[in-house]
Design an enzyme around this catalytic site. Sequence first.
Site, mmCIF file in Angstrom:
data_model
loop_
_atom_site.group_PDB
_atom_site.id
_atom_site.type_symbol
_atom_site.label_atom_id
_atom_site.label_comp_id
_atom_site.label_asym_id
_atom_site.label_seq_id
_atom_site.Cartn_x
_atom_site.Cartn_y
_atom_site.Cartn_z
ATOM 1 N N HIS A 156 -1.230 -14.877 -25.457
ATOM 2 C CA HIS A 156 -2.072 -13.820 -26.021
ATOM 3 C C HIS A 156 -3.123 -13.334 -25.022
ATOM 4 C CE1 HIS A 156 -0.059 -15.400 -29.492
ATOM 5 N NE2 HIS A 156 -0.654 -14.608 -30.338
ATOM 6 N N PHE A 209 -8.941 -19.328 -25.030
ATOM 7 C CA PHE A 209 -9.468 -20.665 -25.317
ATOM 8 C C PHE A 209 -9.208 -21.659 -24.186
ATOM 9 C CE2 PHE A 209 -8.454 -19.102 -29.793
ATOM 10 C CZ PHE A 209 -9.694 -18.504 -29.921
ATOM 11 N N GLU A 263 -9.730 -27.897 -27.337
ATOM 12 C CA GLU A 263 -9.072 -27.588 -26.058
ATOM 13 C C GLU A 263 -9.571 -28.471 -24.927
ATOM 14 O OE1 GLU A 263 -10.761 -25.397 -27.950
ATOM 15 O OE2 GLU A 263 -9.102 -24.353 -28.938
ATOM 16 N N ARG A 299 1.302 -11.863 -26.132
ATOM 17 C CA ARG A 299 1.668 -11.925 -27.541
ATOM 18 C C ARG A 299 2.823 -10.982 -27.871
ATOM 19 N NH1 ARG A 299 1.147 -9.106 -32.174
ATOM 20 N NH2 ARG A 299 0.790 -10.295 -34.099
#
Lengths: 282, 311
Positions: free
Chosen positions: B105, B80, B55, B163
Site C-alpha cells: 500500500h 507502518f 511493527e 495496493r
Amino acid sequence: MAGDYMSTSIEEIEEIARKCRVEIVKMVYRAQAGHPGGSLSEIDLLAALYATRMRVRPSEPKWNDRDRFILSKGHASPGMYAILAEMGFISHEDLKSYRVLGGVCQGHVDMKWCPGVDFSAGSLGMGLSFGMGCAIAARLDNSDRRAFVMIGDGEMQEGSVWEAAMAAAHHELGNLKVILDRNRIQNDDFCEEQMRMFDIPAKWKAFGWNVKEIDGHNMQDVMDGLDFLEAEENCNGPSILIAHTIKGGGISYMENNPSFHGAAPNEEQYNQAMMELGEVEA
Amino acid sequence: MTRMAATRDGYGQALLDLADNPKVVVLEADLGKSTKSLHFRKAHPERTVSCGIGEQNMLLVGAGLASAGYIPFASTFAIFTERAFEQMRNGVARPNLPVHLCGSHGGTHTGTDGSSAQSIEDLAVFRTLPNVVVMHPCDDVSTRALTMQLPALGKPSYMRTARNKTPVLYDGREAEIQIGKGVVLEEGTDVAIIACGVLVSEALKAANRLKQEGVSACVVDMHTLKPLDGALIDRLVEQCGALVTAEDHNIIGGLGGAVAEHLVSNTLAPLERVGVPDRFGESGQADEMLEVMQISAPHIAKAAQRAITRK
C-alpha cells in the site's frame, strides 16, 4: 533444567563477580567513558547466570544450540565484557579494547564485533523482541536452548518493551527468560523522578508472565531466582526475574549515585575502587 | 487486453512458493490479509508469527529469527514500516541480518484511505541504511520473481508493493528480473524514462505519446533502487543524453534522488524528476491521485520534453 549447572559454589560465583567488578572499573577508567553504574548493578546476576546456567561453548561461540544471552541494556557492556572474559570467550587483553577504534569491545555490545555477544544492542527497548525471535527459532528447531534477556528498569519506559511482553505471552514462549536489573536509576536521574513505574511485578503478571522478585546482590537469592526461571512449572510461558539491585553496587561512592550512570572515575576514585574491591591494600 | 494485477499479490504468491524452504518464516502485524501473507499463514501456520499491531516488535522478532538462521519475511503497510525504522536500522541493518521487510500500500496510488496511509518517503528512508536492498517492482510477475530471489541475498531488504492493480508487463518474462538490474522495456534514443513501481506503466504510456510527437523515448523499469544499476544509467546517458525519473514517491530522496546522486558523481546529463511534489496526499481514486500529484503519463511526457530541451 534446574540443577543442571556446574558445581560452582556461592563463594566461587561471588569471587567471579568481584573480579568482574575490578575489570568493569578498569575498563571505564581506561576509556574515561562508559557506564559503570549499570554494569556493577547487573554483574552478580551475570556471574551467576554464566557460571552456572548458560549452556555455551566459549571455544565455539556460534554453536547453534547454545543458550542465547541478550543484553538489552547494551550500554552496560563493561559488565558483559568482563564476564565474557572470565568465561573465556574473549581474553582479558581484549578488555583493553573497550571503546577503542577497531576493538572487539565496542561501546555497546555488538554481535558483529565480539565473540559471545548474541545481539547488537545500544538502543533501549529492542532486546526483548530479539530474544523473542531467538525463542521462536529454538521452538522451530525443536531445540531446548533458552533465550535469556536482561533489561533495565528505565528501559521499561520504551513502549516496544510492552509490545514484546504481550507477544511473548501470547506465544507462550516458555524458553524466554528475562532478568530485570531494577537499579532504580536511569541516565538523567532516579527512575522515580523521570517516570514512575508503579507496581512493576503486577504489570508483568498482568501481561501473562511468571514473576519472581529477588535481591540481585544476594547470591543465594540470585541462584534461587535462576532456579525459578528454569523451573519446569514456569516453562508454560515467559518468566521474569525482577532483581532489586544497587546502581554502582560494590563501589561506595558510585552506589545509588545517578552521576555514575555514564561517567568514569578519576584517578583518586579509581584507586579507592581498587581498594574497596580488595585489589590493593588500604 | 492487458492483464491487470497488484504487486502485493505477486508477493503473496512468492511466499507460498518459498515455503519449500523450511527456513522461511512469515511475520505479520495484523495486515496479512492486505499484504497477502495470509496465503502463507493458511498453508503454514506453524511458520507464521502474529506480532499483533506491533511493527517495532515484529522487526526485531525477525532479527532474532534471522540470527538463528531463519529467513523472515515481515510485512505491513509501507507507512507502518516507517514506525519501525530504528528497529530496521539498529536491529536489522546494522548487524546485517537477512530480514525481508515488505511495505504494501505504498504511494499515493493507494488512494481513498487518504494521506495517513500514503507512504511517500519509505524508499528514501530505507535507502539511507547500509546493507539494505531497496526495491519497488511494477507488476505481480516481477514482484514474485524478486521476492523469490531474496533468500539467496543474505542481507536485509525493503520492498514496496502497491495496493491497486496495474498492467502486467512481465508475463513469460520472469527470467529478465534480477535484483539490482534495471530492465529496458522499450528502446529509444532521444530521452530515457527511468521509472519504478506503479509509474512504469505510466512511463510506457508517456513513451507512446512521445512517439506521436516524434520523440524516441527509452523506458526502463528500475525495480531496484539500491543497489542502483549505475552501469545502465551510464549507458542511457550516452545513448539518450537526457533522463527522466518517475515515481509515486516524494520528489526528495527516492528514485530521482538516487539517479541524481549517480549522475553528479559520473557523467552529467539533464535530469527531470517526476514525483510527489513534496506534499502529503488526500483521499481519491488511484488514477485521480496520479493527476493530483502530477505524476501520470502526460506529466512524464512533458518532463521528457523539458529534459530534451536542456540537452
